[in-house]
Motif scaffolding. Structure first.
Motif, PDB file in Angstrom:
ATOM      1  N   ASN A 359       0.822  -1.211   0.000  1.00  0.00           N
ATOM      2  CA  ASN A 359       0.000   0.000   0.000  1.00  0.00           C
ATOM      3  C   ASN A 359       0.856   1.262   0.000  1.00  0.00           C
ATOM      4  O   ASN A 359       0.371   2.344  -0.246  1.00  0.00           O
ATOM      5  N   LYS A 360       2.159   1.121   0.315  1.00  0.00           N
ATOM      6  CA  LYS A 360       3.072   2.277   0.250  1.00  0.00           C
ATOM      7  C   LYS A 360       3.702   2.386  -1.134  1.00  0.00           C
ATOM      8  O   LYS A 360       4.712   3.061  -1.315  1.00  0.00           O
ATOM      9  N   ASP A 361       3.172   1.677  -2.104  1.00  0.00           N
ATOM     10  CA  ASP A 361       3.692   1.667  -3.471  1.00  0.00           C
ATOM     11  C   ASP A 361       5.134   1.180  -3.537  1.00  0.00           C
ATOM     12  O   ASP A 361       5.946   1.703  -4.290  1.00  0.00           O
ATOM     13  N   GLU A 362       5.426   0.186  -2.699  1.00  0.00           N
ATOM     14  CA  GLU A 362       6.762  -0.400  -2.751  1.00  0.00           C
ATOM     15  C   GLU A 362       6.660  -1.836  -3.224  1.00  0.00           C
ATOM     16  O   GLU A 362       5.711  -2.541  -2.882  1.00  0.00           O
ATOM     17  N   LEU A 363       7.664  -2.249  -3.974  1.00  0.00           N
ATOM     18  CA  LEU A 363       7.724  -3.650  -4.384  1.00  0.00           C
ATOM     19  C   LEU A 363       8.506  -4.419  -3.323  1.00  0.00           C
ATOM     20  O   LEU A 363       9.665  -4.107  -3.062  1.00  0.00           O
ATOM     21  N   ILE A 364       7.850  -5.392  -2.688  1.00  0.00           N
ATOM     22  CA  ILE A 364       8.543  -6.230  -1.701  1.00  0.00           C
ATOM     23  C   ILE A 364       8.692  -7.614  -2.320  1.00  0.00           C
ATOM     24  O   ILE A 364       7.698  -8.294  -2.583  1.00  0.00           O
ATOM     25  N   ILE A 365       9.927  -7.996  -2.596  1.00  0.00           N
ATOM     26  CA  ILE A 365      10.161  -9.333  -3.165  1.00  0.00           C
ATOM     27  C   ILE A 365      10.115 -10.331  -2.028  1.00  0.00           C
ATOM     28  O   ILE A 365      10.955 -10.301  -1.129  1.00  0.00           O
ATOM     29  N   TYR A 366       9.102 -11.210  -2.039  1.00  0.00           N
ATOM     30  CA  TYR A 366       9.009 -12.231  -1.007  1.00  0.00           C
ATOM     31  C   TYR A 366      10.052 -13.328  -1.253  1.00  0.00           C
ATOM     32  O   TYR A 366      10.650 -13.854  -0.339  1.00  0.00           O
ATOM     33  N   LYS A 367      10.211 -13.673  -2.526  1.00  0.00           N
ATOM     34  CA  LYS A 367      11.085 -14.816  -2.818  1.00  0.00           C
ATOM     35  C   LYS A 367      11.500 -14.791  -4.280  1.00  0.00           C
ATOM     36  O   LYS A 367      10.694 -14.496  -5.157  1.00  0.00           O
ATOM     37  N   GLU A 368      12.775 -15.087  -4.509  1.00  0.00           N
ATOM     38  CA  GLU A 368      13.236 -15.355  -5.873  1.00  0.00           C
ATOM     39  C   GLU A 368      13.809 -16.763  -5.885  1.00  0.00           C
ATOM     40  O   GLU A 368      14.340 -17.229  -4.870  1.00  0.00           O
ATOM     41  N   PHE A 369      13.685 -17.443  -7.015  1.00  0.00           N
ATOM     42  CA  PHE A 369      14.074 -18.856  -7.078  1.00  0.00           C
ATOM     43  C   PHE A 369      15.354 -19.038  -7.884  1.00  0.00           C
ATOM     44  O   PHE A 369      15.591 -18.314  -8.854  1.00  0.00           O
ATOM     45  N   GLY A 370      16.133 -20.005  -7.494  1.00  0.00           N
ATOM     46  CA  GLY A 370      17.368 -20.273  -8.228  1.00  0.00           C
ATOM     47  C   GLY A 370      17.595 -21.755  -8.389  1.00  0.00           C
ATOM     48  O   GLY A 370      16.710 -22.582  -8.129  1.00  0.00           O
ATOM     49  N   TYR A 371      18.812 -22.065  -8.791  1.00  0.00           N
ATOM     50  CA  TYR A 371      19.187 -23.454  -9.058  1.00  0.00           C
ATOM     51  C   TYR A 371      18.966 -24.354  -7.844  1.00  0.00           C
ATOM     52  O   TYR A 371      18.475 -25.469  -7.961  1.00  0.00           O
ATOM     53  N   GLU A 372      19.292 -23.831  -6.633  1.00  0.00           N
ATOM     54  CA  GLU A 372      19.167 -24.659  -5.427  1.00  0.00           C
ATOM     55  C   GLU A 372      17.717 -25.088  -5.207  1.00  0.00           C
ATOM     56  O   GLU A 372      17.461 -26.197  -4.739  1.00  0.00           O
ATOM     57  N   ASP A 373      16.775 -24.184  -5.513  1.00  0.00           N
ATOM     58  CA  ASP A 373      15.359 -24.538  -5.332  1.00  0.00           C
ATOM     59  C   ASP A 373      14.968 -25.669  -6.276  1.00  0.00           C
ATOM     60  O   ASP A 373      14.253 -26.590  -5.900  1.00  0.00           O
ATOM     61  N   PHE A 374      15.436 -25.579  -7.505  1.00  0.00           N
ATOM     62  CA  PHE A 374      15.167 -26.653  -8.476  1.00  0.00           C
ATOM     63  C   PHE A 374      15.789 -27.942  -7.982  1.00  0.00           C
ATOM     64  O   PHE A 374      15.135 -28.981  -7.890  1.00  0.00           O
ATOM     65  N   LYS A 375      17.052 -27.849  -7.585  1.00  0.00           N
ATOM     66  CA  LYS A 375      17.785 -29.033  -7.163  1.00  0.00           C
ATOM     67  C   LYS A 375      17.130 -29.650  -5.925  1.00  0.00           C
ATOM     68  O   LYS A 375      16.900 -30.861  -5.849  1.00  0.00           O
ATOM     69  N   ASN A 376      16.739 -28.800  -4.971  1.00  0.00           N
ATOM     70  CA  ASN A 376      16.154 -29.299  -3.728  1.00  0.00           C
ATOM     71  C   ASN A 376      14.781 -29.914  -3.926  1.00  0.00           C
ATOM     72  O   ASN A 376      14.333 -30.721  -3.121  1.00  0.00           O
ATOM     73  N   ARG A 377      14.081 -29.508  -4.965  1.00  0.00           N
ATOM     74  CA  ARG A 377      12.768 -30.113  -5.224  1.00  0.00           C
ATOM     75  C   ARG A 377      12.911 -31.506  -5.809  1.00  0.00           C
ATOM     76  O   ARG A 377      11.985 -32.298  -5.757  1.00  0.00           O
ATOM     77  N   MET A 378      14.051 -31.750  -6.412  1.00  0.00           N
ATOM     78  CA  MET A 378      14.222 -33.007  -7.149  1.00  0.00           C
ATOM     79  C   MET A 378      14.651 -34.152  -6.242  1.00  0.00           C
ATOM     80  O   MET A 378      14.403 -35.311  -6.554  1.00  0.00           O
ATOM     81  N   SER A 379      15.324 -33.861  -5.142  1.00  0.00           N
ATOM     82  CA  SER A 379      15.745 -34.956  -4.254  1.00  0.00           C
ATOM     83  C   SER A 379      15.960 -34.436  -2.840  1.00  0.00           C
ATOM     84  O   SER A 379      16.009 -33.241  -2.612  1.00  0.00           O
TER      85      SER A 379
END
Ligand SMILES: Cc1ncc(COP(=O)(O)O)c(C=O)c1O
Length: 379
Positions: A359-379
Motif C-alpha cells: 500500500n506504500k507503493d513499494e515492491l517487496i520481493i518475497y522470494k526469488e528462485f534459483g538453481y538450489e530450489d530446483f535441485k532441492n525439489r528433485m531430491s
C-alpha cells in the motif's frame, strides 16, 4: 504501479486487493456467525499470512506440509482433511491439527485409536458425499458418480460411529450461494438424521463470495437460517479461491516471435504447463492486460507460447493494437489463487519470483528462485 521495477517473470499480488477480499470474508463470517477458514490448497503464500491473520486466523490442510505451515505460519492448528492417511503421516497430522476429517469409515476405524491415545485432543469428522454437484468439469467435480471422495449415506447405516463429532462436505467449485442452497437440501435429504447429533458441519470450499455478482446477503441469510434449524452446529466454510480471487497477476516478457503456416506465436519467459497449469487442465483462456480476449480481424494476433518443450504449452489467440516486440511485457490477470501453488519446475524451467505491491507503493520481493530450489525439489 511501476511495472519496470518488477522482475520477469513474477507473480505480483496487490495488498489492497487482498485486503478487500479479506474484509468481505470477515464480514460474512461475522454476519452469518459461521467460521470461515483459508484452504491452503488454493493459496499458501505464507509471507502474506500476517496480513491474512488480521482478518482470518484459521486454515485447512490436506498434507503434512500444509498442516505444519498452518501451525508455524498461521499460528493455529489446521482443520485437516486428507483423502487418506498412512501410518507414517498420521502422527504428524495429529500434532498439527485441531480437527481431522476422514474420507472413509475404514480410515476412521484404523486411526481413531491413535486419536484416543493422544488424549482425544482433535475433533474427528467424516467426509460425506451428497451425490450432488453443479460442477461441469469432471476434473474438479468431487461428487461425480464413482468419486473417491466421502462416504455415501448407505455406507453409514443408522448410526454414526462413536467418536465422530463433525461432518464435512465439499462439492462446489467457483459456485454461487444458490448452489450451496441446493447442496444443503441434498445434505439434509441424505444425512439429515445425523445433523442434530454432531458438533460441526464443514461445508468445504468453492464459495466464490468475492466474485463480482455473488449474492452475499443471500449467503448470509441461508447460513443463518440453517444455523437456526441446527443450533448445535458450528458451521465452517473453507474456501480457497475466494481469498485470492483477482488479487494479482503474472508478469512475463516476449522473448521471440515465430510464425508457422500463418500462425504467429509470441514466445514468453513463462510456461502454461509450469506456471499456469489450470489454463491447460481446465482448460480456460486467461485474460491478458490490454489485449483483446478474442482475435480481431485486421489487428496483430498471436498465440502465447510457453518456454517448456511440451508441444501443447501454448494458448491463444489474443489480438493487440500494435505488433508485439521482443521485450514487451505480457501480464496474465488473476494468477494468484491455485496458480502459485500448482507451479512445477518441469524441464528445469525456473519459477517466477513472488512479490507484494504494498500500500506504500513499494515492491517487496518475497522470494526469488534459483538453481538450489530446483535441485532441492528433485531430491
Ligand atoms: C476439501 C476441500 N476444501 C476446500 C477446497 C477449496 O476450494 P476453493 O478454492 O474452490 O474454494 C477444496 C478444493 O479442491 C477442497 O478439495
Amino acid at each position: 504501479m511501476d511495472i519496470n521495477k518488477i522482475p520477469s517473470p513474477c507473480y505480483v499480488m496487490e495488498e489492497k486487493l487482498l485486503r478487500k477480499n479479506l474484509s468481505l470474508i470477515k464480514y460474512v463470517k461475522e454476519q452469518a456467525q459461521v467460521n470461515i477458514i483459508l484452504a491452503f490448497k488454493a493459496f499458501a503464500m505464507w509471507k502474506s499470512f500476517p496480513i491474512i491473520r488480521e482478518y482470518i486466523p484459521n486454515s485447512t490442510a490436506s498434507s503434512i506440509f500444509e498442516a505444519q505451515l498452518a501451525f508455524e505460519e498461521m499460528k493455529s492448528p489446521a482443520h485437516t482433511y486428507s483423502p487418506s492417511y498412512s501410518d507414517s503421516n498420521f502422527p504428524i497430522f495429529l500434532k498439527y491439527s485441531s480437527h481431522i476429517t476422514f474420507n472413509s469409515l475404514s480410515q476412521f476405524e484404523r486411526f481413531y485409536p491413535q486419536v484416543i491415545a493422544d488424549g482425544n485432543k482433535v475433533s474427528c469428522g467424516l467426509r460425506i458425499n451428497p451425490e450432488y454437484s453443479v460442477v461441469d468439469t469432471d476434473l474438479y467435480n468431487p461428487s461425480m458418480p464413482g468419486s473417491r471422495f466421502g462416504v455415501l449415506t448407505e455406507n453409514i447405516g443408522s448410526e454414526l460411529p462413536k467418536g465422530i463429532e463433525g461432518l464435512h462436505c465439499h462439492n462446489l467449485c467457483e459456485s454461487t450461494s444458490y448452489d450451496l442452497e441446493e447442496t444443503l437440501k441434498h445434505i439434509e435429504n441424505k444425512f439429515g438424521q445425523f445433523l442434530p447429533l454432531v458438533k460441526w458441519l464443514n461445508l468445504g470450499g468453492g464459495h466464490l463470495m468475492t466474485k463480482k455478482g455473488y449474492d452475499i446477503e443471500h449467503l448470509i441469510s441461508l447460513l443463518k437460517s440453517f444455523k437456526k434449524k441446527y443450533p448445535n452446529l458450528e458451521i465452517i466454510l473453507e474456501p480457497g479461491s475466494a481469498f485470492a480471487w483477482e488479487t494479482g497477476f503474472l508478469i512475463s516478457t516476449v522473448t521471440d516471435v515465430v510464425e508457422n503456416n500463418g500462425i504467429k506465436t509470441a514466445m514468453l519467459d513463462v510456461s502454461f504447463a509450469c506456471h499456469m497449469p489450470d489454463c491447460l487442465e481446465m482448460p480456460y483462456k486467461p485474460r491478458i492486460r490490454g489485449a483483446y480476449h478474442e482475435p480481431v480481424a485486421g489487428k496483430p494476433t498471436y498465440r502465447m507460447g510457453g518456454n517448456s518443450c511440451l508441444s501443447g504449452d501454448f494458448m491463444g489467440e489474443w489480438s493487440f493494437d500494435e505488433p508485439l516486440l521482443i521485450g514487451d511485457k505480457i501480464i496474465f490477470e488473476d494468477m494468484i489463487h491455485y496458480t502459485t501453488v500448482k507451479t512445477t519446475m518441469f524441464n528445469g524451467v525456473s519459477h517466477p519470483a513472488i512479490a507484494l505491491w504494498s500500500n506504500k507503493d513499494e515492491l517487496i520481493i518475497y522470494k526469488e528462485f534459483g538453481y538450489e530450489d530446483f535441485k532441492n525439489r528433485m531430491s
